[in-house]
Design an enzyme around this catalytic site. Sequence first.
Site, short mmCIF file in Angstrom:
data_model
loop_
_atom_site.label_atom_id
_atom_site.label_comp_id
_atom_site.label_asym_id
_atom_site.label_seq_id
_atom_site.Cartn_x
_atom_site.Cartn_y
_atom_site.Cartn_z
N TYR A 1 3.64 1.33 -14.00
CA TYR A 1 3.73 1.52 -12.55
C TYR A 1 5.02 0.90 -12.05
CZ TYR A 1 2.35 1.15 -7.58
OH TYR A 1 2.28 1.23 -6.21
N ASP B 1 11.54 -3.20 -15.33
CA ASP B 1 10.77 -3.52 -14.15
C ASP B 1 10.02 -4.82 -14.44
OD1 ASP B 1 8.94 -3.83 -12.14
OD2 ASP B 1 8.49 -1.70 -11.97
N LYS C 1 6.89 -10.03 -6.55
CA LYS C 1 5.79 -10.99 -6.77
C LYS C 1 6.24 -12.46 -6.78
CE LYS C 1 2.90 -7.48 -8.88
NZ LYS C 1 1.68 -7.07 -8.22
N1 PMP Z 1 6.50 -2.58 -10.47
C1 PMP Z 1 5.49 -3.19 -11.11
C2 PMP Z 1 5.61 -3.46 -12.57
C3 PMP Z 1 4.36 -3.60 -10.40
O1 PMP Z 1 3.35 -4.20 -11.05
C4 PMP Z 1 4.30 -3.35 -9.00
C5 PMP Z 1 3.11 -3.77 -8.16
N2 PMP Z 1 2.00 -4.21 -8.79
C6 PMP Z 1 5.38 -2.70 -8.40
C7 PMP Z 1 6.46 -2.34 -9.15
C8 PMP Z 1 5.36 -2.43 -6.93
O2 PMP Z 1 5.52 -3.60 -6.23
P1 PMP Z 1 4.98 -3.75 -4.72
O3 PMP Z 1 3.50 -3.71 -4.77
O4 PMP Z 1 5.56 -5.06 -4.26
O5 PMP Z 1 5.56 -2.57 -3.98
#
Ligand code: PMP
Length: 406
Positions: free
Chosen positions: A144, A215, A243
Amino acid sequence: MVKALDKYLFNEAKKYLVGGVNSPVRSFKAVGGYPVFIKRGRGSKIYSEDDREFIDYCQSFGALILGHANPNVAKELKKAIDKGTSFATTTKLETELAKLIIKAIPSIERIRFTNSGTEAAMTAIRLSRAYTRKNKIIKFEGLYHGHADFTKYTLLAPYNNIKKVEDLVDKHREDIAAIIVEPVAGNMGVVLPEEDFLQSLRKIADKYHIVLIFDEVITGFRFIYGGAQKVFNLKPDLTVLGKIIGGGLPIGALGGKREIMALLAPDGPVYQAGTFSGNPVSVTAGLATLKILSETNPYKKLEVLTQDLCKGIKQIVEDYSLKIKINFIGSMFSIFFADKEVIDYNIARAQDTDLFKRFYHGLLKEGIYLSPSGLEANFLSVAHTAQDLEKTLNAVDRNLKNLRRN
Ligand code: PMP
């Protein structure tokens, strides 16, 4: 057992909020039943509206490595709020946070803060297209990167499958702008990269002028003071963060090679902006968190605690001869009701979701809050204690006994 108050509050929420939530996984659709409404958190614990206490292994899906309401972060935040929450101007604090991150993650030469991981990942992809003047993106199944549109330009490969990546590159060689990957997958449950997987991606990206994007929204500052890229001794071209660097407040960031980042406005033609980007409140929480992490270096301790928990669960599982696999690294773990080693999305989603649901609610009843899906990661924080672990292991033991019996 459904708690009456949760049921009432969820039904109320559904009258006004789509699906009763502001992010789908919170609806408990994956585990059934009603979501627990939480009113406060402290350290490793969260408390429901009807004052039940839970040991929290979700920790805001990994945003909180210091636990809930860390007193030092809270103190800094209170001061920051009194000074004003958003100016939409430049501030000294942003430079300070950028400096700390660049020092900790050497592949990042320039950085841009956003309000979420979604925005940062979306911008990293847009930048890669502009930089390479190519279109397509290779993404891995089950990972994701936020909910920006992944369109006809997205090519999918199974995680840990280099052969499939090579095939895609062979077929679309002239048009692949980027490969985006979570160096350790957290969004299909925790799945570790097999040996040489990430190294091979680096080699392919180098050979074909493809931007390699890590990511690290979950993995950044999760295993060590820096990125997972340091653990695997690799340098991506771009890194997406979120995060932990926001210390529990909304944030995202992308950073990387100067020549790529220079394409971003105002230096370059790729437009990206945000009223609240780099706001003093999120940045203050991030600064306070990173300072604590660098001064206390809790990573080894966190790793040992997580290992103890996962080994403890494994031991119990073996005692009951159940088909369960536990993946863990650093302070992240997932429990899969599967009989095969979980190395990709197909295996992860083939797990016995019915059994997971029963296991989940059994633990919830005992005051253990896991991330509410078998395809999400769980997290420990520095606030988790040996007593928390003991309570958790006892609850797991009772639950597995029940599962086997039924
Ligand atoms: N990339 C990864 C690997 C994530 O785990 C997440 C959210 N869990 C995101 C992007 C998106 O981040 P956000 O919820 O702050 O938009």
